[in-house]
Design a protein around this motif. Structure first.
Motif, PDB file in Angstrom:
ATOM      1  N   GLU A 188       0.815  -1.213   0.000  1.00  0.00           N
ATOM      2  CA  GLU A 188       0.000   0.000   0.000  1.00  0.00           C
ATOM      3  C   GLU A 188       0.851   1.267   0.000  1.00  0.00           C
ATOM      4  O   GLU A 188       0.364   2.355  -0.347  1.00  0.00           O
ATOM      5  CB  GLU A 188      -0.951   0.006   1.217  1.00  0.00           C
ATOM      6  CG  GLU A 188      -0.263   0.173   2.565  1.00  0.00           C
ATOM      7  CD  GLU A 188       0.331  -1.129   3.114  1.00  0.00           C
ATOM      8  OE1 GLU A 188       0.877  -1.106   4.237  1.00  0.00           O
ATOM      9  OE2 GLU A 188       0.250  -2.162   2.402  1.00  0.00           O
ATOM     10  N   ASP A 189       2.135   1.146   0.361  1.00  0.00           N
ATOM     11  CA  ASP A 189       3.022   2.303   0.397  1.00  0.00           C
ATOM     12  C   ASP A 189       3.824   2.478  -0.886  1.00  0.00           C
ATOM     13  O   ASP A 189       4.578   3.464  -1.015  1.00  0.00           O
ATOM     14  CB  ASP A 189       3.998   2.175   1.572  1.00  0.00           C
ATOM     15  CG  ASP A 189       3.274   2.152   2.918  1.00  0.00           C
ATOM     16  OD1 ASP A 189       2.325   2.936   3.080  1.00  0.00           O
ATOM     17  OD2 ASP A 189       3.666   1.339   3.770  1.00  0.00           O
ATOM     18  N   LEU A 190       3.690   1.542  -1.827  1.00  0.00           N
ATOM     19  CA  LEU A 190       4.411   1.633  -3.088  1.00  0.00           C
ATOM     20  C   LEU A 190       3.689   2.562  -4.054  1.00  0.00           C
ATOM     21  O   LEU A 190       2.452   2.692  -4.006  1.00  0.00           O
ATOM     22  CB  LEU A 190       4.540   0.249  -3.736  1.00  0.00           C
ATOM     23  CG  LEU A 190       5.366  -0.806  -2.987  1.00  0.00           C
ATOM     24  CD1 LEU A 190       5.254  -2.153  -3.695  1.00  0.00           C
ATOM     25  CD2 LEU A 190       6.827  -0.370  -2.889  1.00  0.00           C
ATOM     26  N   CYS A 191       4.442   3.199  -4.940  1.00  0.00           N
ATOM     27  CA  CYS A 191       3.804   3.983  -6.005  1.00  0.00           C
ATOM     28  C   CYS A 191       3.116   3.034  -6.981  1.00  0.00           C
ATOM     29  O   CYS A 191       3.359   1.822  -6.973  1.00  0.00           O
ATOM     30  CB  CYS A 191       4.833   4.854  -6.728  1.00  0.00           C
ATOM     31  SG  CYS A 191       6.021   3.940  -7.740  1.00  0.00           S
ATOM     32  N   ASP A 192       2.245   3.571  -7.821  1.00  0.00           N
ATOM     33  CA  ASP A 192       1.471   2.719  -8.734  1.00  0.00           C
ATOM     34  C   ASP A 192       2.382   1.929  -9.675  1.00  0.00           C
ATOM     35  O   ASP A 192       2.121   0.755  -9.971  1.00  0.00           O
ATOM     36  CB  ASP A 192       0.496   3.574  -9.546  1.00  0.00           C
ATOM     37  CG  ASP A 192      -0.642   4.129  -8.693  1.00  0.00           C
ATOM     38  OD1 ASP A 192      -0.872   3.582  -7.587  1.00  0.00           O
ATOM     39  OD2 ASP A 192      -1.272   5.113  -9.123  1.00  0.00           O
ATOM     40  N   THR A 193       3.462   2.575 -10.128  1.00  0.00           N
ATOM     41  CA  THR A 193       4.384   1.876 -11.032  1.00  0.00           C
ATOM     42  C   THR A 193       5.016   0.684 -10.336  1.00  0.00           C
ATOM     43  O   THR A 193       5.131  -0.408 -10.910  1.00  0.00           O
ATOM     44  CB  THR A 193       5.474   2.840 -11.531  1.00  0.00           C
ATOM     45  OG1 THR A 193       4.861   3.916 -12.238  1.00  0.00           O
ATOM     46  CG2 THR A 193       6.450   2.126 -12.460  1.00  0.00           C
ATOM     47  N   CYS A 194       5.436   0.864  -9.095  1.00  0.00           N
ATOM     48  CA  CYS A 194       6.093  -0.230  -8.372  1.00  0.00           C
ATOM     49  C   CYS A 194       5.105  -1.315  -7.952  1.00  0.00           C
ATOM     50  O   CYS A 194       5.490  -2.489  -7.827  1.00  0.00           O
ATOM     51  CB  CYS A 194       6.841   0.318  -7.165  1.00  0.00           C
ATOM     52  SG  CYS A 194       8.365   1.191  -7.639  1.00  0.00           S
ATOM     53  N   LYS A 195       3.854  -0.967  -7.731  1.00  0.00           N
ATOM     54  CA  LYS A 195       2.850  -2.014  -7.481  1.00  0.00           C
ATOM     55  C   LYS A 195       2.749  -2.942  -8.683  1.00  0.00           C
ATOM     56  O   LYS A 195       2.604  -4.159  -8.538  1.00  0.00           O
ATOM     57  CB  LYS A 195       1.487  -1.373  -7.194  1.00  0.00           C
ATOM     58  CG  LYS A 195       1.400  -0.699  -5.829  1.00  0.00           C
ATOM     59  CD  LYS A 195       0.049  -0.006  -5.642  1.00  0.00           C
ATOM     60  CE  LYS A 195       0.005   0.703  -4.293  1.00  0.00           C
ATOM     61  NZ  LYS A 195      -1.267   1.465  -4.116  1.00  0.00           N
ATOM     62  N   ASP A 196       2.851  -2.344  -9.881  1.00  0.00           N
ATOM     63  CA  ASP A 196       2.823  -3.149 -11.098  1.00  0.00           C
ATOM     64  C   ASP A 196       4.116  -3.970 -11.240  1.00  0.00           C
ATOM     65  O   ASP A 196       4.096  -5.097 -11.734  1.00  0.00           O
ATOM     66  CB  ASP A 196       2.652  -2.228 -12.318  1.00  0.00           C
ATOM     67  CG  ASP A 196       2.613  -2.988 -13.623  1.00  0.00           C
ATOM     68  OD1 ASP A 196       1.717  -3.830 -13.783  1.00  0.00           O
ATOM     69  OD2 ASP A 196       3.496  -2.744 -14.484  1.00  0.00           O
ATOM     70  N   ARG A 197       5.235  -3.421 -10.786  1.00  0.00           N
ATOM     71  CA  ARG A 197       6.523  -4.122 -10.895  1.00  0.00           C
ATOM     72  C   ARG A 197       6.650  -5.280  -9.906  1.00  0.00           C
ATOM     73  O   ARG A 197       7.464  -6.184 -10.108  1.00  0.00           O
ATOM     74  CB  ARG A 197       7.670  -3.136 -10.616  1.00  0.00           C
ATOM     75  CG  ARG A 197       7.902  -2.105 -11.688  1.00  0.00           C
ATOM     76  CD  ARG A 197       8.839  -1.026 -11.179  1.00  0.00           C
ATOM     77  NE  ARG A 197       9.306  -0.147 -12.242  1.00  0.00           N
ATOM     78  CZ  ARG A 197       9.895   1.022 -12.028  1.00  0.00           C
ATOM     79  NH1 ARG A 197      10.086   1.446 -10.780  1.00  0.00           N
ATOM     80  NH2 ARG A 197      10.304   1.753 -13.036  1.00  0.00           N
TER      81      ARG A 197
END
Length: 429
Positions: A188-197
């Motif tokens: 939940e603390d990751l940016c949207d790009t890193c959630k995808d990564r």
């Protein structure tokens, strides 16, 4: 508009291009001292080459490549970096059949669709090197040493090397699993790009520049925690060679670089500013599976690349701008059409002696021509008017003193050649 260049690209004009030429000469000279040979690869390649080498989940492939379909319906991409093209050329031209390792370097334009800013453009220029055919730690150390040597010789100070090992196919899967487990607990603390990564390529999270992701990455498991004995030994050997030559480095467990092909050594050369800010001026590492992934034999490799625009900006900001605008040594000032023919022939004779010459081609007055000669800062101005033509001589003015001498036309080239050598000698003493 026809008179406006597309956004994110630059013209390199006279007055600036001399710095580029000086930097290129500096780069080529040092590569020759390290016995690297230049390779020139095409500006565009098949798109698949970059998908297989750079990595489909990298920012370059996902966001930045200039790709198009040509008239033969082939998928083509303007090169976003230099290593993939060098590896393709190595395989296609069977350079592996020559002595190992092959030590190659390149200089040229690259293309990425990026947000333009100072030192970062959509057409930019890189130089770099690739060593193919050796997995010895000394090669990693030599590549790093070359980069530090190059920047040091340019006058840059406060350089340091940021160093990491990113593992190999044997130990990286366990490390990637540990990263997924760690970051999944903070998803939940990751940016949207890193959630995808997270489940596609978790190492990319370590490369994220978002502050929240950087803070999480700083506490993440490190590659050294999971490195196999071979990777640990290799990394220790690289550090030992750097210690031997006194190159300072610091370990950075979040350094993975922005490309998917790195294995084991990854590094950046960083310059610390007076303000405390840091500038990464080059980066690279080892890529032992890249040649194989591109269709070649299983061949180890290591290299680095640096952006030339950024480097020139740093040099300028440090008061280390290189390259001077060249000026001719002689200005020919004919007074009429017949004198212009004589001056034209004289210019050819002087250039045959490697003497740089400019002559009037606009029919300007003597006063205007002398003003032009002053602007160009020439050593000598040669005046040819009616009296000179009929008398078979020329009037030579030494610009530094204003002294004028009449010289027979058949002795003029020799006179100027000796005079220019004398002026050059005085400047160098």
């Amino acid at each position: 508009m026809l008179t406006t260049r597309p956004r994110g690209i630059n013209d390199i004009l006279p007055g600036d291009v001399e710095g580029w030429q000086a930097l290129e000469a500096h780069i080529r000279h040092l590569f020759s001292l390290y016995h690297y040979e230049e390779i020139r690869t095409p500006i565009f390649e098949h798109t698949e080459l970059f998908l297989r080498s750079v990595g489909e989940t990298s920012d370059i492939v996902e966001k930045e490549m200039y790709s198009f379909e040509d008239k033969g319906l082939r998928h083509i991409t303007l090169r976003p970096e230099g290593t993939a093209g060098v590896v393709r050329a190595y395989i296609e031209n069977k350079l592996f059949a020559g002595p190992a390792p092959q030590k190659l370097y390149y200089i040229g334009p690259m293309f990425r669709y990026d947000q333009p800013q100072a030192g970062r453009y959509r057409q930019f220029h890189q130089f770099g090197c690739e060593v193919l055919g050796s997995d010895a730690p000394v090669v990693d150390a030599e590549v790093i040493t070359f980069a530090v040597d190059l920047f040091s010789r340019l006058g840059l100070q406060d350089l340091k090397v940021s160093l990491n090992t990113v593992g190999c196919p044997d130990c990286r899967p366990a490390y990637e699993k540990a990263l997924v487990d760690y970051f999944a607990g903070h998803e939940e603390d990751l940016c949207d790009t890193c959630k995808d990564r997270l489940h596609r390529n978790p190492l990319r999270i370590l490369d994220c520049k978002e502050e929240g992701c950087k803070a999480l990455a700083a506490q993440a498991p490190t590659t050294l925690d999971y490195a196999c004995d071979h990777c640990k030994d290799h990394f220790a050997a690289v550090r030992g060679y750097l210690d031997e030559v006194g190159i300072a480095y610091e370990l950075d467990s979040t350094l993975v670089r922005g490309l998917d092909y790195y294995t084991q050594t990854a590094f950046e050369v960083i310059m610390t500013q007076k303000s405390g800010a840091q500038n990464a001026i080059c980066g690279g590492g080892r890529y032992n599976k890249l040649v194989y992934n591109c269709g070649g034999q299983d061949t180890p490799g290591v290299g680095f690349a640096a952006g030339m625009e950024r480097l020139l900006l740093i040099l300028e900001s440090q008061g280390l701008a290189i390259g001077q605008r060249r000026t001719p040594a002689v200005y020919l000032a004919p007074m009429d059409a017949e004198a212009s023919k004589m001056a034209f022939a004289l210019a050819k004779a002087l250039r045959a002696k490697d003497i740089a010459v400019e002559m009037d081609s606009m029919g300007k007055s003597l006063k205007a021509q002398m003003k032009n000669a002053d602007r160009l800062q020439v050593a000598y101005t040669v005046l040819i008017g009616e009296n000179e033509r009929l008398g078979g001589f020329a009037t030579v003015r030494q610009m530094a003193t204003g002294e004028q001498t009449e010289i027979d036309l058949d002795k003029l080239v020799t006179y100027l050649e000796k005079g220019i050598k004398h002026v050059a000698t005085k400047k160098n003493t």
